[in-house]
Scaffold this motif. Structure first.
Motif, PDB file in Angstrom:
ATOM      1  N   VAL A  83      11.598  -6.059  -2.640  1.00 57.68           N
ATOM      2  CA  VAL A  83      10.201  -6.398  -2.600  1.00 57.68           C
ATOM      3  C   VAL A  83       9.268  -4.888  -2.808  1.00 57.68           C
ATOM      4  O   VAL A  83       8.345  -4.743  -3.767  1.00 57.68           O
ATOM      5  CB  VAL A  83       9.689  -6.984  -1.456  1.00 57.68           C
ATOM      6  N   ALA A  84       9.591  -3.919  -2.054  1.00 55.54           N
ATOM      7  CA  ALA A  84       9.246  -2.557  -2.250  1.00 55.54           C
ATOM      8  C   ALA A  84       9.281  -2.184  -3.715  1.00 55.54           C
ATOM      9  O   ALA A  84       8.244  -1.442  -4.329  1.00 55.54           O
ATOM     10  CB  ALA A  84       9.665  -1.584  -1.432  1.00 55.54           C
ATOM     11  N   GLY A  85      10.457  -2.122  -4.424  1.00 57.34           N
ATOM     12  CA  GLY A  85      10.577  -1.788  -5.591  1.00 57.34           C
ATOM     13  C   GLY A  85       9.885  -2.390  -6.745  1.00 57.34           C
ATOM     14  O   GLY A  85       9.249  -1.848  -7.540  1.00 57.34           O
ATOM     15  N   TRP A  86       9.616  -3.918  -6.440  1.00 60.41           N
ATOM     16  CA  TRP A  86       8.970  -4.535  -7.607  1.00 60.41           C
ATOM     17  C   TRP A  86       7.397  -4.338  -7.337  1.00 60.41           C
ATOM     18  O   TRP A  86       6.627  -4.231  -8.281  1.00 60.41           O
ATOM     19  CB  TRP A  86       9.253  -6.197  -7.285  1.00 60.41           C
ATOM     20  N   THR A  87       7.058  -4.205  -6.233  1.00 59.29           N
ATOM     21  CA  THR A  87       5.924  -3.897  -5.928  1.00 59.29           C
ATOM     22  C   THR A  87       5.326  -2.805  -6.505  1.00 59.29           C
ATOM     23  O   THR A  87       4.313  -2.338  -7.034  1.00 59.29           O
ATOM     24  CB  THR A  87       5.340  -4.017  -4.246  1.00 59.29           C
ATOM     25  N   GLY A  88       6.068  -1.711  -6.208  1.00 53.75           N
ATOM     26  CA  GLY A  88       5.849  -0.018  -6.756  1.00 53.75           C
ATOM     27  C   GLY A  88       5.889  -0.232  -8.003  1.00 53.75           C
ATOM     28  O   GLY A  88       5.209   0.636  -8.720  1.00 53.75           O
ATOM     29  N   THR A  89       6.701  -0.709  -9.122  1.00 52.54           N
ATOM     30  CA  THR A  89       6.903  -0.638 -10.322  1.00 52.54           C
ATOM     31  C   THR A  89       5.604  -1.454 -10.923  1.00 52.54           C
ATOM     32  O   THR A  89       5.133  -0.900 -12.041  1.00 52.54           O
ATOM     33  CB  THR A  89       8.239  -1.419 -10.640  1.00 52.54           C
ATOM     34  N   THR A  90       5.268  -2.579 -10.242  1.00 49.71           N
ATOM     35  CA  THR A  90       4.162  -3.447 -10.989  1.00 49.71           C
ATOM     36  C   THR A  90       2.892  -2.412 -10.843  1.00 49.71           C
ATOM     37  O   THR A  90       2.057  -2.425 -11.782  1.00 49.71           O
ATOM     38  CB  THR A  90       3.956  -4.782 -10.233  1.00 49.71           C
ATOM     39  N   LEU A  91       2.635  -1.909  -9.813  1.00 51.80           N
ATOM     40  CA  LEU A  91       1.388  -1.106  -9.531  1.00 51.80           C
ATOM     41  C   LEU A  91       1.213   0.038 -10.355  1.00 51.80           C
ATOM     42  O   LEU A  91       0.402   0.587 -11.173  1.00 51.80           O
ATOM     43  CB  LEU A  91       1.119  -0.561  -8.126  1.00 51.80           C
ATOM     44  N   GLY A 130       2.264   2.115  -1.090  1.00 55.24           N
ATOM     45  CA  GLY A 130       2.490   0.825  -1.029  1.00 55.24           C
ATOM     46  C   GLY A 130       4.267   0.776  -0.815  1.00 55.24           C
ATOM     47  O   GLY A 130       4.552   0.179  -0.168  1.00 55.24           O
ATOM     48  N   THR A 131       4.946   1.363  -1.860  1.00 51.19           N
ATOM     49  CA  THR A 131       6.333   1.286  -1.887  1.00 51.19           C
ATOM     50  C   THR A 131       6.922   1.958  -0.615  1.00 51.19           C
ATOM     51  O   THR A 131       7.756   1.514   0.095  1.00 51.19           O
ATOM     52  CB  THR A 131       6.683   1.975  -2.794  1.00 51.19           C
ATOM     53  N   TRP A 132       6.242   2.962  -0.077  1.00 45.55           N
ATOM     54  CA  TRP A 132       6.710   3.709   0.843  1.00 45.55           C
ATOM     55  C   TRP A 132       6.509   2.855   2.358  1.00 45.55           C
ATOM     56  O   TRP A 132       7.218   2.857   3.245  1.00 45.55           O
ATOM     57  CB  TRP A 132       5.856   5.072   1.121  1.00 45.55           C
ATOM     58  N   ILE A 133       5.208   2.175   2.422  1.00 43.94           N
ATOM     59  CA  ILE A 133       4.802   1.517   3.713  1.00 43.94           C
ATOM     60  C   ILE A 133       5.895   0.249   3.685  1.00 43.94           C
ATOM     61  O   ILE A 133       6.487  -0.133   4.627  1.00 43.94           O
ATOM     62  CB  ILE A 133       3.557   0.884   3.705  1.00 43.94           C
ATOM     63  N   LEU A 134       6.202  -0.417   2.473  1.00 41.39           N
ATOM     64  CA  LEU A 134       6.972  -1.587   2.348  1.00 41.39           C
ATOM     65  C   LEU A 134       8.484  -1.199   2.691  1.00 41.39           C
ATOM     66  O   LEU A 134       9.388  -1.674   3.459  1.00 41.39           O
ATOM     67  CB  LEU A 134       7.077  -2.157   0.969  1.00 41.39           C
ATOM     68  N   HIS A 135       8.837   0.258   2.195  1.00 39.93           N
ATOM     69  CA  HIS A 135      10.149   0.478   2.359  1.00 39.93           C
ATOM     70  C   HIS A 135      10.353   0.935   4.117  1.00 39.93           C
ATOM     71  O   HIS A 135      11.465   0.444   4.734  1.00 39.93           O
ATOM     72  CB  HIS A 135      10.524   1.923   1.709  1.00 39.93           C
ATOM     73  N   LEU A 136       9.511   1.310   4.606  1.00 39.35           N
ATOM     74  CA  LEU A 136       9.359   1.540   6.128  1.00 39.35           C
ATOM     75  C   LEU A 136       9.474   0.213   6.831  1.00 39.35           C
ATOM     76  O   LEU A 136       9.974   0.195   8.017  1.00 39.35           O
ATOM     77  CB  LEU A 136       8.181   2.475   6.611  1.00 39.35           C
ATOM     78  N   ALA A 137       8.853  -0.882   6.225  1.00 42.67           N
ATOM     79  CA  ALA A 137       8.818  -2.112   7.033  1.00 42.67           C
ATOM     80  C   ALA A 137      10.156  -2.732   6.697  1.00 42.67           C
ATOM     81  O   ALA A 137      10.025  -3.771   7.326  1.00 42.67           O
ATOM     82  CB  ALA A 137       7.850  -2.843   6.300  1.00 42.67           C
TER      83      ALA A 137
END
Length: 138
Positions: A13-21, A54-61
């Motif tokens: 999820v973090a990877g897809w979100t970061g790539t899209t943004l 966003g990617t960092w926050i999702l990775h930490l979550a």
């Protein structure tokens, strides 16, 4: 077996979100520069910052993954990383967040075994040939 073979591609999820943004940010910044729209370039820059944060926050979550391959049961992009709370060893993002496992280099997450040579002396040993030996029957 998937189209890409039997490998862990790290879709999360973090990877897809970061790539899209990041894709949207590069598109907006590029269009802003080409069309002479200052606000478009700034919008793209803000989207790139949002991608990183966003990617960092999702990775930490727990919606990212640690470095290296994961067990086959965790390859689905919707699986959360249970070891993220403790920090991943060698992870800059976890270290910046002050996670204890990243600072010590230890984690409770799954570690994959280190590959070993097939037989004979270790690969790169000074006393033997530099070719790998193949067991009989293969």
């Amino acid at each position: 077996m998937s189209v890409h073979g039997d490998v862990d591609l790290g879709h999360t999820v973090a990877g897809w979100t970061g790539t899209t943004l990041a894709g949207l940010g590069c598109t907006a910044a590029g269009a802003g520069l080409c069309l002479g729209l200052t606000w478009g370039a700034w919008l793209g820059a803000l989207l790139l910052v949002a991608a990183v944060l966003g990617t960092w926050i999702l990775h930490l979550a727990g919606w990212g993954k640690p470095s290296g391959p994961r067990p086959a049961g965790q390859w689905d992009w919707r699986v959360r990383d249970a070891g993220a709370r403790h920090g991943h060893p060698g992870c800059v993002g976890c270290r910046l967040a002050g996670r204890p496992g990243a600072a010590r280099g230890t984690s409770r997450a799954h570690r994959s075994p280190v590959p070993r040579p097939l037989s004979g002396s270790p690969v790169g040993a000074e006393d033997g040939p530099r070719t790998a030996r193949v067991p009989a029957g293969r």
